[in-house]
Structures are given as C-alpha cells and as structure tokens.
Design a protein around this motif. Structure first.
Motif, mmCIF file in Angstrom:
data_model
loop_
_atom_site.group_PDB
_atom_site.id
_atom_site.type_symbol
_atom_site.label_atom_id
_atom_site.label_comp_id
_atom_site.label_asym_id
_atom_site.label_seq_id
_atom_site.Cartn_x
_atom_site.Cartn_y
_atom_site.Cartn_z
ATOM 1 N N THR A 253 0.846 -1.190 0.000
ATOM 2 C CA THR A 253 0.000 0.000 0.000
ATOM 3 C C THR A 253 0.878 1.236 0.000
ATOM 4 O O THR A 253 1.586 1.507 0.985
ATOM 5 N N ASP A 254 0.887 1.953 -1.118
ATOM 6 C CA ASP A 254 1.644 3.200 -1.258
ATOM 7 C C ASP A 254 3.108 3.007 -0.856
ATOM 8 O O ASP A 254 3.684 3.800 -0.112
ATOM 9 N N ILE B 56 3.493 2.514 -4.893
ATOM 10 C CA ILE B 56 3.161 1.197 -5.432
ATOM 11 C C ILE B 56 2.120 0.530 -4.535
ATOM 12 O O ILE B 56 2.335 0.352 -3.331
ATOM 13 N N THR B 57 1.013 0.160 -5.118
ATOM 14 C CA THR B 57 -0.048 -0.552 -4.400
ATOM 15 C C THR B 57 -0.449 -1.773 -5.225
ATOM 16 O O THR B 57 -0.810 -1.651 -6.397
ATOM 17 N N LEU C 191 16.289 -3.383 0.739
ATOM 18 C CA LEU C 191 16.063 -1.959 0.974
ATOM 19 C C LEU C 191 14.872 -1.791 1.899
ATOM 20 O O LEU C 191 13.934 -2.591 1.877
ATOM 21 N N ASP C 192 14.923 -0.760 2.728
ATOM 22 C CA ASP C 192 13.775 -0.444 3.569
ATOM 23 C C ASP C 192 12.730 0.297 2.732
ATOM 24 O O ASP C 192 12.982 0.664 1.581
ATOM 25 N N TYR C 193 11.568 0.531 3.293
ATOM 26 C CA TYR C 193 10.476 1.087 2.502
ATOM 27 C C TYR C 193 9.657 2.064 3.332
ATOM 28 O O TYR C 193 9.721 2.093 4.559
ATOM 29 N N THR C 194 8.881 2.849 2.627
ATOM 30 C CA THR C 194 7.841 3.666 3.233
ATOM 31 C C THR C 194 6.500 3.094 2.817
ATOM 32 O O THR C 194 6.409 2.333 1.860
ATOM 33 N N GLY C 195 5.447 3.456 3.509
ATOM 34 C CA GLY C 195 4.147 2.882 3.222
ATOM 35 C C GLY C 195 3.966 1.585 3.989
ATOM 36 O O GLY C 195 4.560 1.369 5.047
ATOM 37 N N SER C 196 3.168 0.694 3.433
ATOM 38 C CA SER C 196 2.857 -0.566 4.113
ATOM 39 C C SER C 196 3.162 -1.743 3.206
ATOM 40 O O SER C 196 2.762 -1.775 2.042
#
Length: 585
Positions: A375-376, A392-393, A423-428
């Motif tokens: 999610t995003d 990206i969803t 890599l780390d991410y933002t969103g869910s």
C-alpha cells in the motif's frame, strides 16, 4: 523515480568512495587488529629477551676477549664463558619463541578481524554496495586487512621492544661509564629524530598512498579482465591497458619513493651508530687513566655496545613508516565497513510485531502460501536524496500472476530489492497481515524469493549451482526441476549435472541462466516469487517463450508470481497488471 543505483553521491560514497574515515573509526579497526594482552604478552616478552640477549652477547663476548688478553686465572673467565654460551643460545631460542608466539597471536586476531569485518559488511549487501568498485572493495577486504597484521607485528611490538632495550642498554652503559651512557642516549635521540624526519619527508606521502594505489590497480585489473571481450570488440582494449599501465606505474613510483626513504633512514642510523662509537672512544680513552679507573674490558664494552643497540633501535623509525601504511589500510577498511548501517538498509534483527500474534509467521510452514500486500510503498537507495520508486499498491494472493510493467528507470528493480528486504520502505508492506518491517529480513526472504535480472551463477557444476537452494535435494530432484524449467534435454546433452557453467555463467546463454535461476527458486519452494526482467539478455522469440515458461511453471502449486518486465506480456498468462509510471523531470 529513477531505478539507477546511486554513484559516487549515493551508497558507493558511503562505503567505497572518497569519504575520509574518522579517527574513531580508524581506532576501532586498529583495536580489532591488536591481539588481546593475554595473547600478545608472550611474544612481546620473548622479543624483549631476544633483543637484550643479543646486546648482552656482544657485551659479554667483548669483555671475555679483552679480559682473556690480560691472561688472568681461568676461573675469572668461567662466568663470562658460561654467559656467552647462555646469551648465544638464549638469543636464538627467544627469537624463535617470539616469532612463534607473536605471529600466532597476530594470525588468530586476523581471523577474528576478518569475521568482524564481514559481519559488519553483510548487512550492507547487496543494496548498500551497489555502486562500489568490486576490485577496490576486494583490495580493501583482502590486501588491506592483511596489512593490518603488521600493526602488532611491525609497529606495536618493535616499538615496545626497542624502547625497553634502549632504556636498559643506556642504563647499563651509564653504570659502567656515565659519560658514555649520556653520549649513547644523545646519539640515539638525535638519530631517531633525524631518521624519522628524513624518512617522513621522502616517503610519508608514498606510504599513505600505497594502499589506495593498490586498490586502484586491483580495480583496473578486474575491470579489464571481466570486460575483455567488450573492450576488444570496440577497439578500446589498448586504451584500457594504457590506463592499467598508468595505475601500475603510479604504484611502482610510490613503492620506489618509499624504498628511498627506507634507504636514507638506514644510512642515517648507520652514520649515528658510528658516531656513537666514536663518542664512546672519545670519553672512554681518558677514563682509562682517570680517577674512575675504567678497566680495559669495561672500555671495550662501552665502545662496542652502541653498535648492537643501534641495530635494534633501527626498528623504531621503520615501525613509524609501517604505522603510516597500516593507518592508511585501517582507514580504507573503516570506510568499507562503516560502524552504522544506512537508514535505507533494514536491520537484520527486529522486534516482534505488535499488530499480530508473535508466532503468526513462525508457526506457518515455509511451503504455505502467504498473501503479499503493498500500500503506497516507496523506497530509495542509500544516500539518495529522492526516492527511486513511490506509490506502489498491489496485492499478491496464492496463484496470482501479476505483471509489473513500466519503462526503464521507473523503479521496478528497486521494488524487487525492497520486497526481499534489501532496501527499507515507506508505506505498508504486509505478509499475511504482518508488517514486513517487524520481521527479520531473513524471515521475509524465506518466503519471498527473487530471480534477478542477471542471475549469479557460481563457477561450478550445474549440480552445485542448484544444491545451495536445497542442500538435501537428490540428483533425481535436480533433474526433475531442470525438466520443469525446460533444461532437461539441454543438461543431458552437456553431460548432466556435472557440466560446468563457467565463471558467472559464461558458458551458458542469458535465457539458460534465467532458467537455472528459476530452477533454484523452485527448489527453495518460495511461496512468493519475484522475477525481475527475465528477457533482458535474450532475443524476442526466446524471451516470449521464457516468460511463458516462467509464469506457467512458477505458478504451479499455488505459488504467487510477480513478473517485473517492461516488455508486453499476453493477458492469458497473467491475472493482473500494474503499471509503474516512468521518471519525471
């Protein structure tokens, strides 16, 4: 939204670029190179005793010969005779013990150092090393780490040994003739300062440059060897060889300048060893008939001892030169393995999730088929100021075959690296309802597998390239999985599972490499499989066939497949399509 990995301004600059290492980082590396006191002390003690016995041997021999010339009763010489034998045997014995103990301690510590360095660099790989020169990194982790063993062997121990010996010798000569002790101390002090200053002026810069120049040469050699076919095809080989020759010439000139400094340093020490002897003669001759009543054997001792002392004292300026090289290597190692992991790289150890039962993932078998939900989601490369992919969803359920499309540079490969937690991410990003960042990256990678755009194949047999995915697989299992990916007949024609694939898969085509990578993924039984640009290295006809085989084969048994490709995929092969917009600006 760019998919290109950052160059000198990105992760490479934080790991292999020109960023200077801080003093604290260098000290941390040097502490790792220095053996603990319990291991280091025996070698140091043996080295000090060997040096003391060497000086004592010369002094006792000189005294014995001179005293024997006076023809005293033999019993007055017996102690000196025994001393000469004891010092001669002791010098060799302690020298052997010093080499044995000190090298054993250094090599044991070198093993611990390598393990410590690799344990610190593993969290950075592969995403954190994307822009690093492989040749230079190899030089740092091999040659520069090897150079660190010189820290205890050629810096700490020689300085300690020479310092103790010089102090004992000066005191000993002073007890025989105070004036000779003073002249010896002054000669040692001036010689040490002059030799150090001269050596620093001539070769300090070269000594600091040796490690970086070796790294640059290693990088050039590796680049030429790995790209020999391309360089030859485009007529660029001569230019690259000229660049390689220039790098070698810079290293050669730096080595010569260092040798010049060492030679001048040796000449200075030899000169002052002679001056110390002359000074001892100058103050000793009057003392023979003076009120001090210096004896002939004592006179010979104070004249000859400086020669032996200067031989050991010469280790101090040499150790200072080695120190400059070791510190340069330590700084390079420190920049290759920073003490902190960039924020864009996920930590290997994490806390249990708070929004799901603690055993939600651990109680699920590896072969279970989780649901993957994004999610995003966004991500960026270490050191980059802007995200490489955003917004990206998508949802991957068991049996789904999703095509992630988009132009080159849209961030598709970045997303693939993110899904396997490089890599780390933002969103869910959730697996069966559990947020991925609350799980250890290794746990995520047991469920989400990645077939990379350029699969890595080891320079070994087909069997070994498959077995590391499942070590317990039998030959029948391996042949069956090769047949599933369309390589059964091909492998049989090449001689079976023992056929070699060459260095980095040089003996197989791009499509065959992708199929071997797919076979590995099937053996590992990843519930979710990410396939990144499988058609990048094959022609159009083979690419269409490869995509069809991948989607049909990998989706068996309810496996979820995310196919990342900028080329079209027929609708009948996929269950959904997600388009990533291209880079803007």
């Amino acid at each position: 939204m760019s998919d290109s990995r950052p160059s000198a301004s990105g992760s490479a600059s934080r790991i292999a670029g020109p960023r200077p290492a801080g003093r604290a980082e260098v000290r941390a590396v040097l502490r790792l190179a220095q053996p603990i006191a319990r291991r280091f002390a025996p070698g140091l003690a043996a080295g000090v005793l060997s040096a003391v016995f060497a000086v004592a041997l010369l002094a006792s021999s000189a005294w014995l010969i001179t005293r024997a010339a006076e023809q005293p009763p033999v019993m007055f010489l017996s102690m000196a005779v025994v001393g000469v034998r004891a010092f001669a045997l002791g010098r060799s014995a302690f020298r052997y013990l010093e080499r044995l103990a000190s090298h054993d301690a250094a090599f044991r510590q070198l093993a611990d150092l390598r393990v410590g360095i690799f344990s610190r660099i593993l969290p950075l790989s592969p995403a954190g090393l994307g822009g690093t020169s492989r040749g230079d990194l190899l030089s740092r982790l091999v040659r520069d780490v090897d150079d660190l063993q010189d820290f205890p062997l050629r810096v700490v121990q020689p300085l300690a040994t020479a310092g103790i010996l010089v102090s004992v010798s000066v005191v000993g000569v002073w007890l025989v003739l105070p004036a000779a002790g003073v002249t010896l101390a002054l000669a040692l002090l001036v010689a040490g300062l002059l030799a150090t200053v001269t050596s620093s002026a001539l070769s300090a810069r070269s000594e600091r440059q040796l490690a970086p120049l070796r790294g640059a040469l290693a990088g050039e050699v590796l680049e030429v060897v790995e790209n020999l076919d391309v360089l030859s095809a485009f007529g660029a080989l001569d230019a690259r060889l000229a660049t390689l020759a220039a790098a070698d010439d810079r290293l050669r000139r730096a080595s010569l300048r260092r040798s010049l400094g060492v030679g001048v340093q040796g000449a200075v020490l030899s000169l002052f060893a002679g001056l110390a002897t002359v000074a001892a003669l100058r103050v000793g001759i009057p003392a023979l008939s003076g009120p001090a009543g210096l004896s002939g054997p004592g006179f010979v001792v104070v004249v000859l001892v400086p020669m032996a002392v200067f031989e050991v004292f010469g280790m101090i300026p040499l150790a200072l030169g080695v120190w400059r090289q070791v510190r340069s290597s330590a700084a390079r190692v420190a920049t290759a393995v920073p003490t902190s992991v960039p924020a864009e790289i996920p930590a290997e150890s994490v806390t249990e999730p708070t929004d799901a039962p603690a055993d939600a993932m651990s109680t699920t078998s590896v072969s279970a088929r989780p649901v993957l939900e994004l999610t995003d989601v966004g991500a960026r490369w270490p050191g980059s100021a802007t995200p490489a992919v955003t917004g990206i969803t998508l949802r991957l359920a068991p049996g789904d075959r999703v095509h992630l499309a988009g132009p080159s540079g849209a961030g598709k490969t970045t997303l693939a690296q993110t899904l396997v937690r490089f890599l780390d991410y933002t969103g869910s990003y959730r697996l069966d309802g559990v947020e991925a960042r609350t799980l250890a990256p290794a746990e995520v990678r047991r469920r989400v597998g990645l077939c990379e755009q350029r699969p890595w194949l080891f320079d070994d047999s087909i069997r070994q390239n498959l077995l590391f995915a499942r070590a317990t697989a039998t030959d029948d299992d391996l042949e069956a999985v090769l047949a599933r990916v369309g390589l059964g007949e091909w492998a049989a024609q090449r001689g079976g599972l023992d056929a070699r694939v060459g260095e980095r898969g040089a003996l197989v085509s791009g499509g065959q490499a992708q199929r071997i990578a797919l076979a590995r993924a099937l053996l590992a039984d990843f519930p979710v499989l990410i396939v990144d640009e499988p058609t990048a290295n094959v022609d159009e006809a083979q690419g269409d066939m490869l995509v069809r085989d991948i989607l049909v084969t990998a989706a068996e048994d309810g496996r979820a497949v995310l196919l990342i490709s900028h080329t079209p995929v027929p609708d009948d092969l996929i269950t959904a399509r997600v388009v990533v917009p291209g880079p803007t600006g």
